[in-house]
Design a protein around this motif. Structure first.
Motif, short mmCIF file in Angstrom:
data_model
loop_
_atom_site.label_atom_id
_atom_site.label_comp_id
_atom_site.label_asym_id
_atom_site.label_seq_id
_atom_site.Cartn_x
_atom_site.Cartn_y
_atom_site.Cartn_z
N PHE A 147 0.82 -1.21 0.00
CA PHE A 147 0.00 0.00 0.00
C PHE A 147 0.86 1.26 0.00
CE2 PHE A 147 -1.97 3.45 2.40
CZ PHE A 147 -3.24 3.53 1.86
N ALA A 148 0.50 2.18 -0.89
CA ALA A 148 1.06 3.53 -0.82
C ALA A 148 -0.10 4.50 -0.95
CB ALA A 148 2.06 3.75 -1.97
N VAL A 149 0.05 5.67 -0.38
CA VAL A 149 -1.01 6.67 -0.49
C VAL A 149 -0.53 7.80 -1.38
CG1 VAL A 149 -0.32 7.93 1.62
CG2 VAL A 149 -2.67 8.10 0.76
N ASN A 150 -1.39 8.18 -2.30
CA ASN A 150 -1.10 9.38 -3.07
C ASN A 150 -1.56 10.59 -2.27
OD1 ASN A 150 -1.87 11.63 -5.09
ND2 ASN A 150 -0.58 10.25 -6.30
N GLN A 151 -0.69 11.57 -2.25
CA GLN A 151 -0.89 12.78 -1.48
C GLN A 151 -2.24 13.46 -1.72
OE1 GLN A 151 2.21 15.59 -2.60
NE2 GLN A 151 1.87 16.69 -0.69
N GLU A 152 -2.76 13.40 -2.94
CA GLU A 152 -4.02 14.07 -3.25
C GLU A 152 -5.21 13.40 -2.55
OE1 GLU A 152 -5.21 16.80 -5.49
OE2 GLU A 152 -3.25 17.38 -4.73
N THR A 153 -5.04 12.17 -2.13
CA THR A 153 -6.11 11.49 -1.40
C THR A 153 -6.37 12.17 -0.06
OG1 THR A 153 -5.39 9.43 -2.44
CG2 THR A 153 -6.84 9.22 -0.52
N VAL A 154 -5.30 12.73 0.48
CA VAL A 154 -5.39 13.42 1.79
C VAL A 154 -4.70 14.77 1.67
CG1 VAL A 154 -5.64 11.40 3.29
CG2 VAL A 154 -3.37 12.06 2.50
N ARG A 155 -5.15 15.55 0.71
CA ARG A 155 -4.44 16.81 0.41
C ARG A 155 -4.56 17.81 1.56
NH1 ARG A 155 -6.76 20.14 -4.56
NH2 ARG A 155 -4.77 21.12 -4.23
N GLN A 163 -2.35 2.35 -9.77
CA GLN A 163 -3.10 3.29 -8.93
C GLN A 163 -4.56 2.87 -8.82
OE1 GLN A 163 -2.20 7.08 -10.94
NE2 GLN A 163 -0.58 7.45 -9.43
N LEU A 164 -5.14 3.15 -7.67
CA LEU A 164 -6.51 2.73 -7.41
C LEU A 164 -7.41 3.90 -7.01
CD1 LEU A 164 -6.02 -0.38 -5.05
CD2 LEU A 164 -5.85 -0.29 -7.55
N ALA A 165 -8.59 3.91 -7.55
CA ALA A 165 -9.71 4.70 -7.04
C ALA A 165 -10.96 3.99 -7.52
CB ALA A 165 -9.68 6.13 -7.56
N ASP A 166 -12.06 4.20 -6.82
CA ASP A 166 -13.30 3.53 -7.21
C ASP A 166 -14.13 4.44 -8.12
OD1 ASP A 166 -15.12 1.46 -7.31
OD2 ASP A 166 -15.21 1.21 -5.14
N TRP A 167 -15.03 3.83 -8.88
CA TRP A 167 -15.90 4.56 -9.81
C TRP A 167 -17.28 4.71 -9.17
CZ3 TRP A 167 -15.45 7.23 -14.24
CH2 TRP A 167 -16.65 7.59 -14.89
N CYS A 168 -17.68 5.95 -8.90
CA CYS A 168 -18.97 6.23 -8.27
C CYS A 168 -19.77 7.21 -9.11
CB CYS A 168 -18.75 6.83 -6.88
SG CYS A 168 -17.95 5.70 -5.74
N THR A 169 -21.08 7.05 -9.09
CA THR A 169 -21.97 8.01 -9.74
C THR A 169 -23.03 8.46 -8.75
OG1 THR A 169 -23.38 6.23 -10.56
CG2 THR A 169 -21.68 7.06 -12.07
N THR A 196 5.32 -6.16 -9.31
CA THR A 196 5.59 -6.42 -7.89
C THR A 196 5.78 -5.10 -7.13
OG1 THR A 196 7.95 -6.55 -8.37
CG2 THR A 196 6.72 -8.64 -8.33
N GLY A 197 5.36 -4.00 -7.75
CA GLY A 197 5.60 -2.70 -7.14
C GLY A 197 4.50 -2.28 -6.17
N TRP A 198 4.46 -1.00 -5.91
CA TRP A 198 3.51 -0.43 -4.96
C TRP A 198 2.12 -0.35 -5.58
CZ3 TRP A 198 5.14 1.03 -0.08
CH2 TRP A 198 6.54 1.04 0.11
N THR A 199 1.13 -0.34 -4.70
CA THR A 199 -0.23 -0.05 -5.11
C THR A 199 -0.62 1.26 -4.45
OG1 THR A 199 -0.76 -2.39 -5.33
CG2 THR A 199 -2.61 -0.86 -5.11
N GLU A 200 -0.77 2.27 -5.29
CA GLU A 200 -0.92 3.63 -4.79
C GLU A 200 -2.39 4.04 -4.87
OE1 GLU A 200 0.36 7.65 -6.73
OE2 GLU A 200 2.19 6.50 -6.32
N VAL A 201 -2.97 4.39 -3.77
CA VAL A 201 -4.38 4.80 -3.78
C VAL A 201 -4.44 6.30 -4.01
CG1 VAL A 201 -6.54 4.85 -2.50
CG2 VAL A 201 -4.96 2.92 -2.23
N GLU A 202 -5.08 6.68 -5.11
CA GLU A 202 -5.14 8.08 -5.52
C GLU A 202 -6.59 8.47 -5.76
OE1 GLU A 202 -2.78 10.85 -8.72
OE2 GLU A 202 -3.99 9.22 -9.52
#
Lengths: 290, 290
Positions: free
Chosen positions: B21-29, B218-224, B257-263
Motif C-alpha cells: 500500500f502507498a497513499v497518493n498525497q491528493e487522497t489526503v491533500r 493506482q486505485l480509485a473507485d468509480w462512483c456516480t 511487484t511494485g507499490w499499489t498507490e491509492v489516488e
C-alpha cells in the motif's frame, strides 16, 4: 434491411451517403409533438427520432396519424433496454417493457428501436456477467421484434455511463452482441457523442457497415466542462471537439445511406425557443456535417 | 527497471505481487507534507505518491530530507505532461516544464514521473495529430529523464477527459506511445479509475507486464453521479463499481511487484480529518484489494 432503418436517397443535398438530416425529439423537447411536426414542416425537415414517454402521453395511434399527415419519417424510437437486472422479477419486468417498446415502435411506423442496455445492478461489479445477461435478453426479444418488423439497435454509450446506464461502452462490444443475431434483427447505433474519442471505432464502423448493421447514425458534440450527472452536457454541432465530417464520411464509406439524426441533450438548448433551436441545428448540420 | 518503480517485497501481507500500500498525497491533500509523513509513520504506511505543487511549496530538498528521515519511499511524482500544444511557444514551454518535473522527481528520489499527456488545443479536433505530438515530445524528453534516472509513465485517462486533459484514453494507446522507447525509459500507469470499464484492458495489462512497462498501479473507485466537472468524483475503495481484487490479480499475473498507490480525488474525503481518511483508506485497501 441494410445500413438504414428506412430507404430513400438524400434529397436536395447532393452529398450522398449519410446526408439526410433528422432531428431527435429530445434536442427540442420543449416542443410538443404537433409543434415539432409543424416546425419540421416549416424547415423542410423530413425525419424525426421520437421517445417513448412523449409518444405515450400523446398516444401511439395519434402520433402515427400526426407524423403520417405531416409527411414525416420516424427514424427511430428511443428507447428500450435496461436489460441487466440479475433477479428474475426485474428481468421479467424489463422484457415486458421492451416488448411494449417494440409494439410502440411498430405502432408509430419505425423499424428501429434504440436500446440503452443498462448498467450494473446495485452492488454488482461484474461487467462481463451484465453483458451476457443483455445477450440473453436480446435472444428473448428478437422473435417478437422480428414479428413486428422492428430491428433492435444496440447503442454503445460513452464509458462514463458504464456503471449506471450501459455496460456496452464501445462499438466493438455492441457488435459483439449484435452479431449473435441476424443483421436484420439486431443492429447498432453509431453515435458520435459516445464514440468520438475511440481510435478503434473507425474500424468497427467499417465492420458494422460491411455486415449491414448500422441501424442509426446520431450526432452530438462533445463539450466540457461536463455538468453534474453528465447527462445533459451534449453540445450543439460545432461547439465542441467532434470532427463530424470525419464521422459522416466514415459511415458513408461503410455503406450507410440512412438518416443522420441529431440528438442533443442540453439544458441551455431546452431553455430556448424550440423552433429557433431546430433552425440553428439544421444550420449547424449544413455547416459542420455536410 | 521492470514492472515497478522501486524494488523490495511486500512486508507483512503475505499476498505477493501488488500488495504494498502507498497513499497518493491528493487522497489526503488536507495534510501538509510533515503531517502526511507523521500519519504514514503512525499507520505503518511506507510509500507515498507526491504532487509537484505541494513539493515545490515545501521545497524539493526539504521534501527529500523529510521523506528520507521518515523512512518513506516516494512511489511517484505527479505530474508532467500536457504535451499537445501545436504552437512552437506552447510546445517549448511544455518541454521546459517537463524537464523541470524530471529534475524534481530525481530531487525527491523517485524514479517515476507520471504524465497526463494533454487534451486537444482550443478549436482543434484532431486526436490523431495530438497523439503524434505527444510521441514527438516524449522523444525530446527521454534523454534528459534517462540522465536523471527517471522513467516517464504515460497514464491513460478515462475517455471523459479526452478533450481537455488527455487524448490517451486506453492502456493500449498508452502502450502504443511507450513502446516507441525502451521499457526502462517510458512505462505506463495502470489506474483502475480510468480503465475499469474497458474489456480490452486486461489483455493490455498483460502486454504491459510482459514488457516490464508497468511503472505504477493506482486505485480509485468509480462512483456516480459524477460531480460537475467530473474531476473530484473518484470514490473511496469499496464505494463503487470497481472489482479491485480482479485488477490486483491482473497486474500481479502480469509480473508487477511494485507499490499499489491509492489516488482518490474526492471533495468529501478532503473535507474530513486527513489522518482519519488515511486510516480508513488503509482499512478499505485491506478489505477490498488484498
Amino acid at each position: 434491411m441494410g445500413n438504414a432503418g428506412n430507404a430513400g436517397s438524400p434529397p436536395g443535398t447532393g452529398a450522398g451517403g449519410a446526408a439526410r438530416f433528422a432531428v431527435n425529439q429530445e434536442t427540442v423537447r420543449q416542443l410538443s409533438l404537433p409543434e415539432l411536426a409543424a416546425a419540421c414542416g416549416d424547415l423542410g425537415v423530413a425525419g424525426v427520432g421520437l421517445w417513448r414517454a412523449p409518444v405515450q402521453r400523446y398516444g401511439v395511434a395519434q402520433t402515427a396519424r400526426l407524423v403520417r399527415d405531416a409527411g414525416l419519417t420516424v427514424t427511430s424510437l428511443c428507447r428500450g433496454g435496461f436489460l441487466t437486472a440479475a433477479d428474475p422479477a426485474g428481468r421479467r419486468r424489463a422484457l415486458d417493457d421492451n416488448r411494449a417498446a417494440v409494439d410502440e415502435a411498430a405502432g408509430i411506423g419505425t423499424g428501429t428501436l434504440v436500446l440503452v442496455c443498462g448498467g450494473l445492478p446495485p452492488g454488482d461489479r461484474d461487467l462481463y456477467g451484465a453483458r451476457e445477461r443483455i445477450a440473453d435478453a436480446l435472444a428473448e426479444l428478437v422473435p417478437h421484434a422480428a414479428g413486428c418488423g422492428v430491428r433492435l439497435a444496440v447503442e454503445a454509450l460513452h464509458p462514463m455511463f458504464a456503471s449506471d446506464r450501459c455496460v456496452v461502452s464501445t462499438l466493438g462490444q455492441a457488435l459483439d452482441l449484435a452479431e449473435r443475431f441476424p443483421a436484420d434483427r439486431v443492429g447498432v447505433v453509431v453515435d458520435t457523442y459516445h464514440l468520438w474519442w475511440d481510435d478503434r471505432a473507425p474500424a468497427q464502423v467499417e465492420r458494422a457497415g460491411r455486415a449491414g448493421r448500422i441501424a442509426a447514425f446520431q450526432l452530438a458534440d462533445w463539450c466540457t466542462p461536463l455538468p453534474a450527472g453528465v447527462l445533459l452536457g451534449r453540445g450543439q454541432l460545432g461547439d465542441g471537439s467532434v470532427d463530424f465530417r470525419f464521422w459522416r464520411e466514415l459511415v458513408t464509406a461503410a455503406g450507410y445511406t440512412g438518416w443522420t439524426e441529431v440528438e442533443i441533450f442540453n439544458e441551455a438548448l431546452r431553455a430556448r425557443d424550440g423552433r429557433e433551436v431546430l433552425a440553428e441545428t439544421l444550420e449547424r448540420f449544413r455547416a459542420h456535417v455536410l
